[in-house]
Design an enzyme around this catalytic site. Structure first.
Site, PDB file in Angstrom:
ATOM      1  N   LYS A   1      34.070  28.887  39.473  1.00  0.00           N
ATOM      2  CA  LYS A   1      34.205  30.325  39.161  1.00  0.00           C
ATOM      3  C   LYS A   1      35.464  30.552  38.324  1.00  0.00           C
ATOM      4  O   LYS A   1      35.414  31.230  37.294  1.00  0.00           O
ATOM      5  CB  LYS A   1      34.321  31.136  40.443  1.00  0.00           C
ATOM      6  CG  LYS A   1      34.813  32.565  40.255  1.00  0.00           C
ATOM      7  CD  LYS A   1      34.938  33.348  41.540  1.00  0.00           C
ATOM      8  CE  LYS A   1      36.241  33.152  42.236  1.00  0.00           C
ATOM      9  NZ  LYS A   1      37.396  33.948  41.756  1.00  0.00           N
ATOM     10  N   ASN A   2      36.572  29.947  38.724  1.00  0.00           N
ATOM     11  CA  ASN A   2      37.861  30.253  38.079  1.00  0.00           C
ATOM     12  C   ASN A   2      38.058  29.548  36.747  1.00  0.00           C
ATOM     13  O   ASN A   2      39.004  29.853  36.025  1.00  0.00           O
ATOM     14  CB  ASN A   2      39.019  29.943  39.033  1.00  0.00           C
ATOM     15  CG  ASN A   2      39.077  30.965  40.166  1.00  0.00           C
ATOM     16  OD1 ASN A   2      38.343  31.955  40.145  1.00  0.00           O
ATOM     17  ND2 ASN A   2      39.900  30.714  41.154  1.00  0.00           N
TER      18      ASN A   2
ATOM     19  N   CYS B   1      45.053  43.951  45.020  1.00  0.00           N
ATOM     20  CA  CYS B   1      43.872  43.684  45.854  1.00  0.00           C
ATOM     21  C   CYS B   1      44.391  43.337  47.253  1.00  0.00           C
ATOM     22  O   CYS B   1      45.584  43.422  47.516  1.00  0.00           O
ATOM     23  CB  CYS B   1      43.058  42.551  45.259  1.00  0.00           C
ATOM     24  SG  CYS B   1      43.882  40.969  45.384  1.00  0.00           S
TER      25      CYS B   1
ATOM     26  N   ARG C   1      49.665  41.713  42.534  1.00  0.00           N
ATOM     27  CA  ARG C   1      49.106  40.957  41.407  1.00  0.00           C
ATOM     28  C   ARG C   1      49.341  41.657  40.059  1.00  0.00           C
ATOM     29  O   ARG C   1      48.427  42.040  39.347  1.00  0.00           O
ATOM     30  CB  ARG C   1      47.620  40.696  41.659  1.00  0.00           C
ATOM     31  CG  ARG C   1      47.441  39.938  42.969  1.00  0.00           C
ATOM     32  CD  ARG C   1      46.049  39.512  43.241  1.00  0.00           C
ATOM     33  NE  ARG C   1      45.628  38.449  42.344  1.00  0.00           N
ATOM     34  CZ  ARG C   1      44.395  37.943  42.377  1.00  0.00           C
ATOM     35  NH1 ARG C   1      43.514  38.432  43.215  1.00  0.00           N
ATOM     36  NH2 ARG C   1      44.038  36.992  41.540  1.00  0.00           N
TER      37      ARG C   1
ATOM     38  N   ASP D   1      44.454  29.065  47.304  1.00  0.00           N
ATOM     39  CA  ASP D   1      43.037  29.380  47.551  1.00  0.00           C
ATOM     40  C   ASP D   1      42.423  28.529  48.652  1.00  0.00           C
ATOM     41  O   ASP D   1      41.276  28.753  49.020  1.00  0.00           O
ATOM     42  CB  ASP D   1      42.223  29.215  46.261  1.00  0.00           C
ATOM     43  CG  ASP D   1      42.580  30.282  45.256  1.00  0.00           C
ATOM     44  OD1 ASP D   1      42.160  30.166  44.089  1.00  0.00           O
ATOM     45  OD2 ASP D   1      43.304  31.224  45.615  1.00  0.00           O
TER      46      ASP D   1
ATOM     47  N   ARG E   1      31.523  36.563  46.043  1.00  0.00           N
ATOM     48  CA  ARG E   1      32.231  36.523  44.744  1.00  0.00           C
ATOM     49  C   ARG E   1      32.504  35.082  44.335  1.00  0.00           C
ATOM     50  O   ARG E   1      32.616  34.772  43.160  1.00  0.00           O
ATOM     51  CB  ARG E   1      33.576  37.252  44.823  1.00  0.00           C
ATOM     52  CG  ARG E   1      33.471  38.714  45.179  1.00  0.00           C
ATOM     53  CD  ARG E   1      34.781  39.389  45.040  1.00  0.00           C
ATOM     54  NE  ARG E   1      35.087  39.605  43.620  1.00  0.00           N
ATOM     55  CZ  ARG E   1      35.802  40.643  43.189  1.00  0.00           C
ATOM     56  NH1 ARG E   1      36.305  41.500  44.049  1.00  0.00           N
ATOM     57  NH2 ARG E   1      36.051  40.798  41.907  1.00  0.00           N
TER      58      ARG E   1
HETATM   59  C1  EPZ Z   1      44.272  32.963  39.689  1.00  0.00           C
HETATM   60  O1  EPZ Z   1      44.650  34.318  39.890  1.00  0.00           O
HETATM   61  C2  EPZ Z   1      43.003  32.752  40.489  1.00  0.00           C
HETATM   62  N1  EPZ Z   1      41.952  33.643  39.990  1.00  0.00           N
HETATM   63  C3  EPZ Z   1      43.267  33.055  41.969  1.00  0.00           C
HETATM   64  O2  EPZ Z   1      42.075  32.750  42.682  1.00  0.00           O
HETATM   65  C4  EPZ Z   1      44.372  32.114  42.464  1.00  0.00           C
HETATM   66  O3  EPZ Z   1      44.675  32.421  43.803  1.00  0.00           O
HETATM   67  C5  EPZ Z   1      45.623  32.297  41.588  1.00  0.00           C
HETATM   68  O4  EPZ Z   1      45.286  32.071  40.201  1.00  0.00           O
HETATM   69  C6  EPZ Z   1      46.739  31.328  41.977  1.00  0.00           C
HETATM   70  O5  EPZ Z   1      46.292  30.023  41.864  1.00  0.00           O
HETATM   71  C7  EPZ Z   1      41.244  33.289  38.899  1.00  0.00           C
HETATM   72  O6  EPZ Z   1      41.484  32.251  38.295  1.00  0.00           O
HETATM   73  C8  EPZ Z   1      40.164  34.240  38.453  1.00  0.00           C
HETATM   74  P1  EPZ Z   1      48.539  34.058  39.022  1.00  0.00           P
HETATM   75  P2  EPZ Z   1      45.828  34.961  38.958  1.00  0.00           P
HETATM   76  O7  EPZ Z   1      48.718  34.897  37.802  1.00  0.00           O
HETATM   77  O8  EPZ Z   1      45.740  34.411  37.588  1.00  0.00           O
HETATM   78  C9  EPZ Z   1      52.447  36.546  40.097  1.00  0.00           C
HETATM   79  C10 EPZ Z   1      40.335  33.114  44.201  1.00  0.00           C
HETATM   80  O9  EPZ Z   1      40.359  33.198  45.432  1.00  0.00           O
HETATM   81  N2  EPZ Z   1      52.298  37.165  38.767  1.00  0.00           N
HETATM   82  O10 EPZ Z   1      48.656  32.578  38.892  1.00  0.00           O
HETATM   83  O11 EPZ Z   1      45.776  36.430  39.136  1.00  0.00           O
HETATM   84  C11 EPZ Z   1      51.337  36.949  41.055  1.00  0.00           C
HETATM   85  O12 EPZ Z   1      51.651  38.180  41.689  1.00  0.00           O
HETATM   86  C12 EPZ Z   1      41.409  33.815  43.397  1.00  0.00           C
HETATM   87  O13 EPZ Z   1      39.504  32.459  43.529  1.00  0.00           O
HETATM   88  C13 EPZ Z   1      53.234  38.081  38.323  1.00  0.00           C
HETATM   89  O14 EPZ Z   1      54.190  38.405  39.035  1.00  0.00           O
HETATM   90  O15 EPZ Z   1      47.122  34.391  39.687  1.00  0.00           O
HETATM   91  C14 EPZ Z   1      51.310  35.795  42.026  1.00  0.00           C
HETATM   92  O16 EPZ Z   1      52.334  35.990  42.979  1.00  0.00           O
HETATM   93  C15 EPZ Z   1      42.332  34.641  44.273  1.00  0.00           C
HETATM   94  N3  EPZ Z   1      53.081  38.632  37.086  1.00  0.00           N
HETATM   95  C16 EPZ Z   1      51.684  34.584  41.163  1.00  0.00           C
HETATM   96  O17 EPZ Z   1      52.295  35.128  39.979  1.00  0.00           O
HETATM   97  C17 EPZ Z   1      52.037  38.307  36.264  1.00  0.00           C
HETATM   98  O18 EPZ Z   1      51.964  38.832  35.126  1.00  0.00           O
HETATM   99  C18 EPZ Z   1      50.502  33.730  40.741  1.00  0.00           C
HETATM  100  O19 EPZ Z   1      49.544  34.598  40.157  1.00  0.00           O
HETATM  101  C19 EPZ Z   1      51.086  37.352  36.733  1.00  0.00           C
HETATM  102  C20 EPZ Z   1      51.230  36.787  37.983  1.00  0.00           C
END
Ligand code: EPZ
Length: 448
Positions: free
Chosen positions: A52-53, A145, A150, A333, A425
């Site tokens: 999915k990701n 969420c 996020r 995850d 999802r």
């Molecule tokens: C991706 O989300 C995945 N989703 C998530 O999987 C996964 O948990 C996450 O990466 C971490 O591995 C998809 O790929 C669709 P991040 P993403 O940006 O990209 C902070 C699932 O269960 N951050 O790596 O949204 C954020 O708050 C889902 O399949 C900022 O502060 O995650 C978090 O603490 C859930 N500012 C950390 O970075 C930003 O601009 C990592 O978030 C972006 C992120």
């Protein structure tokens, strides 16, 4: 460190929140639940789906292509269907037949429909490609969420460094830039979505972009490999420094999505809960090293065999400690799924959730089933108990739902999991895959 014991009395009914976006079909869908009769060891073969990701950013990068595209091994999930609908509304007509998606590029529009984007956070990944192709984009600012705020500040900061200008109007991010230019960008933290958005923005920019402190997840490597198959020039994917040399256009290609490492890890954990032996086909073993290492420390055994990758469990689970980290560290995850295993392990386990600020919603529901879990901020203390007892529980987010399935598979008696639209999802008909290896699990519609 003071841990606050979670007890049934500290629970508030419906504490897992509820969706605010209901349509007739969706409200019908929302009433689905899973019924699980626990205590049956698993045995058999499970085929791992496409990721999915990886599929979400790869499909959205179709916006960058000037020719038709064929994708294979695409999972049939709610978020994928939402993405294909979004692409159609943006001007990329997609048709999914089984695991194949054919995309025909049409006349692109820079406006992503607000109500559709609000239902899926990953829609923000169309920001980079739309600005790269059209010089502008209107995308709903993703809300938080269940697992955290996020934010997307890293996405916007990086795009601003490439020349984009953003305004916020009526809940929409509006981005403009005549033509993006290459830049040196250093993320404050490794962000999967931020790295993906900036790669997609940079492939058509003037000059070369270097992403520093980039995320290293395998799904990012899959996106970069896909774009390179279309004529992009990306190097360093899978490391924390990624270099993208802008090109003038990208053609269509044919590409197969990588297997889903989190779906695979979830099924490995299932057999840890129930005992028995399963074989996974198309298991991305190399992308699961940190997960396999933790499961081995808990007493599970793994081996490559003729059919695929085998996981087995006999004897008691052992306590362990995990800290979630960016790849190649232990993935957030898989945190909820391993916490379910810890509930039945001998001894005291510790979970340190370092990625998201509120990713223990599953703990509240596991306690309803007899687990002994204490939470203090981003740390959870899990004391193993002799057994879990089936109960009516509520899913709150995708991976929390998976941990409740694991708990139900091992619990004495019947577990009912409501709001499984969260589960759908990321897992395609999980009840069919688990029933095929001996679990007693079925889906029921609750009449309105
Ligand atoms: C991706 O989300 C995945 N989703 C998530 O999987 C996964 O948990 C996450 O990466 C971490 O591995 C998809 O790929 C669709 P991040 P993403 O940006 O990209 C902070 C699932 O269960 N951050 O790596 O949204 C954020 O708050 C889902 O399949 C900022 O502060 O995650 C978090 O603490 C859930 N500012 C950390 O970075 C930003 O601009 C990592 O978030 C972006 C992120």
């Amino acid at each position: 460190m003071e841990f606050c014991p979670l007890s049934v009395y500290s629970l508030t009914a419906g504490s897992s929140g509820s969706p605010t976006f209901l349509t007739t079909n969706f409200s019908r869908y929302i009433m689905d639940k899973l019924i699980i009769e626990g205590g049956r060891p698993l045995s058999g073969v499970i085929d791992v789906n496409g990721s999915k990701n990886a599929a979400l950013p790869i499909l959205l990068s179709s916006i960058l292509l000037e020719g038709p595209q064929d994708f294979f091994n695409v999972p049939n999930l709610r978020d994928i269907r939402t993405t294909l609908k979004l692409l159609g509304l943006l001007g990329c007509d997609c048709v999914q037949e089984g695991k194949r998606v054919h995309m025909e590029p049409g006349t692109l529009t820079p406006e992503a429909p607000y109500d559709l984007v609000r239902t899926m956070r990953a829609s923000v990944l169309c920001l980079g490609p739309l600005i790269a192709r059209l010089g502008r984009a209107t995308v709903a600012l993703p809300g938080g969420c269940a697992i955290g705020a996020r934010p997307v500040d890293q996405h916007l900061k990086g795009l601003e460094k490439m020349g984009a200008v953003f305004t916020l109007e009526g809940g929409n991010i509006i981005g403009r830039c005549e033509h993006l230019r290459g830049a040196q960008i250093t993320f404050d933290m490794p962000t999967v979505g931020g790295t993906e958005n900036l790669i997609m923005a940079a492939v058509l920019a003037d000059g070369t972009t270097q992403l520093n402190n980039a995320a290293r997840e395998p799904e990012i490597t899959d996106l970069a490999n896909f774009l390179n198959s279309c004529g992009a020039r990306i190097r360093g994917q899978g490391t924390s420094t990624i270099e993208i040399e802008g090109v003038t256009s990208l053609r269509g290609s044919t590409y197969s999505i990588m297997p889903d490492r989190i779906e695979a890890g979830t099924f490995l954990a299932c057999v840890g809960m129930t005992g028995g032996r399963i074989v996974l086909t198309h298991c991305p073993v190399e992308a699961l090293e940190s997960v396999i290492s933790v499961l081995e420390s808990m007493g599970m055994r793994f081996e490559h065999c003729e059919q695929g990758f085998a996981a087995s469990m006999s004897g008691p689970l052992k306590a362990t400690e995990i800290r979630t980290q960016p790849y190649p560290g232990f993935p957030t995850d898989m945190q909820a799924q391993v916490m379910a295993l810890m509930c039945l392990a001998q001894g005291v386990s510790i979970v340190d959730e370092r990625i998201f600020e509120n990713r223990f919603m599953h703990a509240l529901e596991l306690v309803r089933m007899g687990a002994d879990i204490q939470i203090n901020g981003h740390t959870a203390l899990v004391r193993g108990v002799d057994h879990l007892t089936g109960a009516p529980v509520m899913a709150s987010d995708l991976r929390a739902s998976a941990s409740l399935v694991l708990a139900g598979l091992a619990a004495r008696g019947e577990t009912q999991i409501r709001r499984i639209y969260h589960l759908d999802r990321g897992y395609e008909r999980i009840e069919d895959k688990l029933s095929a290896v001996g679990a007693r699990i079925r889906r029921e519609h609750e009449d309105d």
